[in-house]
Scaffold this motif. Structure first.
Motif, PDB file in Angstrom:
ATOM      1  N   HIS A 101      -9.396   8.698   0.284  1.00  0.00           N
ATOM      2  CA  HIS A 101     -10.004   8.469   1.595  1.00  0.00           C
ATOM      3  C   HIS A 101      -9.980   9.763   2.405  1.00  0.00           C
ATOM      4  O   HIS A 101      -8.983  10.486   2.394  1.00  0.00           O
ATOM      5  CB  HIS A 101      -9.213   7.426   2.407  1.00  0.00           C
TER       6      HIS A 101
ATOM      7  N   HIS B  63     -14.933   7.403   1.131  1.00  0.00           N
ATOM      8  CA  HIS B  63     -14.099   6.763   0.123  1.00  0.00           C
ATOM      9  C   HIS B  63     -14.603   7.114  -1.272  1.00  0.00           C
ATOM     10  O   HIS B  63     -15.794   7.014  -1.534  1.00  0.00           O
ATOM     11  CB  HIS B  63     -14.144   5.245   0.350  1.00  0.00           C
TER      12      HIS B  63
ATOM     13  N   LEU C 229       0.849  -1.193   0.000  1.00  0.00           N
ATOM     14  CA  LEU C 229       0.000   0.000   0.000  1.00  0.00           C
ATOM     15  C   LEU C 229       0.886   1.245   0.000  1.00  0.00           C
ATOM     16  O   LEU C 229       1.831   1.334   0.787  1.00  0.00           O
ATOM     17  CB  LEU C 229      -0.892   0.019   1.240  1.00  0.00           C
TER      18      LEU C 229
ATOM     19  N   ALA D 133       0.359   5.384   0.297  1.00  0.00           N
ATOM     20  CA  ALA D 133      -0.598   6.458   0.547  1.00  0.00           C
ATOM     21  C   ALA D 133       0.119   7.802   0.529  1.00  0.00           C
ATOM     22  O   ALA D 133       1.162   7.966   1.168  1.00  0.00           O
ATOM     23  CB  ALA D 133      -1.283   6.256   1.895  1.00  0.00           C
TER      24      ALA D 133
ATOM     25  N   ASP E 190      -8.989  -1.417  -1.183  1.00  0.00           N
ATOM     26  CA  ASP E 190      -9.761  -0.167  -1.061  1.00  0.00           C
ATOM     27  C   ASP E 190      -8.978   1.031  -1.578  1.00  0.00           C
ATOM     28  O   ASP E 190      -9.035   2.127  -1.015  1.00  0.00           O
ATOM     29  CB  ASP E 190     -10.224   0.057   0.382  1.00  0.00           C
ATOM     30  N   GLU E 191      -8.225   0.825  -2.678  1.00  0.00           N
ATOM     31  CA  GLU E 191      -7.462   1.968  -3.176  1.00  0.00           C
ATOM     32  C   GLU E 191      -8.416   3.057  -3.651  1.00  0.00           C
ATOM     33  O   GLU E 191      -9.555   2.804  -4.029  1.00  0.00           O
ATOM     34  CB  GLU E 191      -6.467   1.545  -4.260  1.00  0.00           C
TER      35      GLU E 191
ATOM     36  N   ARG F 196      -4.676   6.510  -1.929  1.00  0.00           N
ATOM     37  CA  ARG F 196      -3.939   5.263  -1.676  1.00  0.00           C
ATOM     38  C   ARG F 196      -4.028   4.343  -2.885  1.00  0.00           C
ATOM     39  O   ARG F 196      -5.095   4.158  -3.448  1.00  0.00           O
ATOM     40  CB  ARG F 196      -4.478   4.538  -0.436  1.00  0.00           C
ATOM     41  N   ARG F 197      -2.879   3.785  -3.213  1.00  0.00           N
ATOM     42  CA  ARG F 197      -2.813   2.797  -4.291  1.00  0.00           C
ATOM     43  C   ARG F 197      -2.389   1.451  -3.714  1.00  0.00           C
ATOM     44  O   ARG F 197      -1.559   1.391  -2.821  1.00  0.00           O
ATOM     45  CB  ARG F 197      -1.827   3.264  -5.364  1.00  0.00           C
ATOM     46  N   GLY F 198      -2.973   0.402  -4.260  1.00  0.00           N
ATOM     47  CA  GLY F 198      -2.702  -0.946  -3.779  1.00  0.00           C
ATOM     48  C   GLY F 198      -3.783  -1.401  -2.815  1.00  0.00           C
ATOM     49  O   GLY F 198      -4.439  -0.584  -2.167  1.00  0.00           O
TER      50      GLY F 198
ATOM     51  N   LEU G   9     -10.389   5.956  -7.468  1.00  0.00           N
ATOM     52  CA  LEU G   9      -9.173   6.670  -7.872  1.00  0.00           C
ATOM     53  C   LEU G   9      -9.423   7.715  -8.953  1.00  0.00           C
ATOM     54  O   LEU G   9      -8.897   8.815  -8.889  1.00  0.00           O
ATOM     55  CB  LEU G   9      -8.124   5.678  -8.388  1.00  0.00           C
TER      56      LEU G   9
END
Length: 203
Positions: free
Chosen positions: A71, A84, A40, A42, A67-68, A62-64, A87
């Motif tokens: 947030h 949330h 992850l 962020a 729940d990317e 956040r990527r990966g 992307l």
């Protein structure tokens, strides 16, 4: 469009040599899933004066992981409220998210303030019927303070309640207390920092 959830979790500091304990038998926990690992990354944004952090608000992309996306974490009555958004195409926050932040920061400019990289090993804790009560995360974290260039790395354990958790506050607290006893026995200590962001920024 965004969705929201209440995030009820506890965090623990732990050294590199600690072994996560078995959690079957803590409260209603009857099954531990096979651990899964995710990388992850962020990126947190705030104003130059950290206006959001001062209001106990955190905003990140956040990527990966499962729940990317974007947030926003807000203080709540029990735990925190997490909003949330997906992307999207750009690194710009969604318009709805920006509108919400403007109420808190006015015309102040937003900028990246911290990058947190986390190798997260997650185990799902289920009851005998297979309902997911909580997730146990073994986090290996690297934090970079983009304001002053400071970096740090640490390991922490995190327990977050999931949809199958008990439906009363008293029972939720009891479940977390049971799990906590096992974690403390395994060498963890209750985290001195409220979040990975706060620790990265030295707040």
């Amino acid at each position: 469009m965004h969705h929201s959830q209440i995030e009820i979790e506890r965090k623990y500091d732990v050294d590199e040599n600690a072994t996560p304990p078995r959690l079957v038998g803590a409260g209603a926990v009857a099954i531990e899933s096979e651990p899964s690992t995710a990388e992850l990354v962020a990126l947190y944004i705030d104003t130059d004066e950290l206006a959001l952090a001062q209001q106990k608000v955190a905003v990140r992309i956040r990527r990966g992981g499962a729940d990317e996306g974007w947030h926003v974490k807000l203080p709540g009555d029990e735990g925190r409220i997490e909003l949330h958004w997906p992307l999207g195409d750009a690194d710009e926050p969604p318009a709805e998210l920006l509108d919400m932040l403007r109420e808190r920061i006015g015309d102040a400019h937003l900028q990246p303030i911290a990058r947190v990289t986390n190798r997260r090993i997650t185990t799902i804790l289920q009851d005998a019927a297979g309902f997911a009560l909580a997730e146990f995360c073994d986090d290996h974290v690297e934090g970079e303070n983009l304001r002053n260039g400071n970096t740090g790395s640490w390991r922490e354990w995190e327990v977050e309640l999931l949809g199958g958790a008990p439906d009363t506050r008293e029972a939720r607290t009891a479940l977390l207390d049971e799990i906590e006893r096992r974690l403390l026995d395994a060498g963890a200590v209750v985290s001195a920092s409220s979040s990975k962001l706060a620790r990265t920024l030295g707040l």
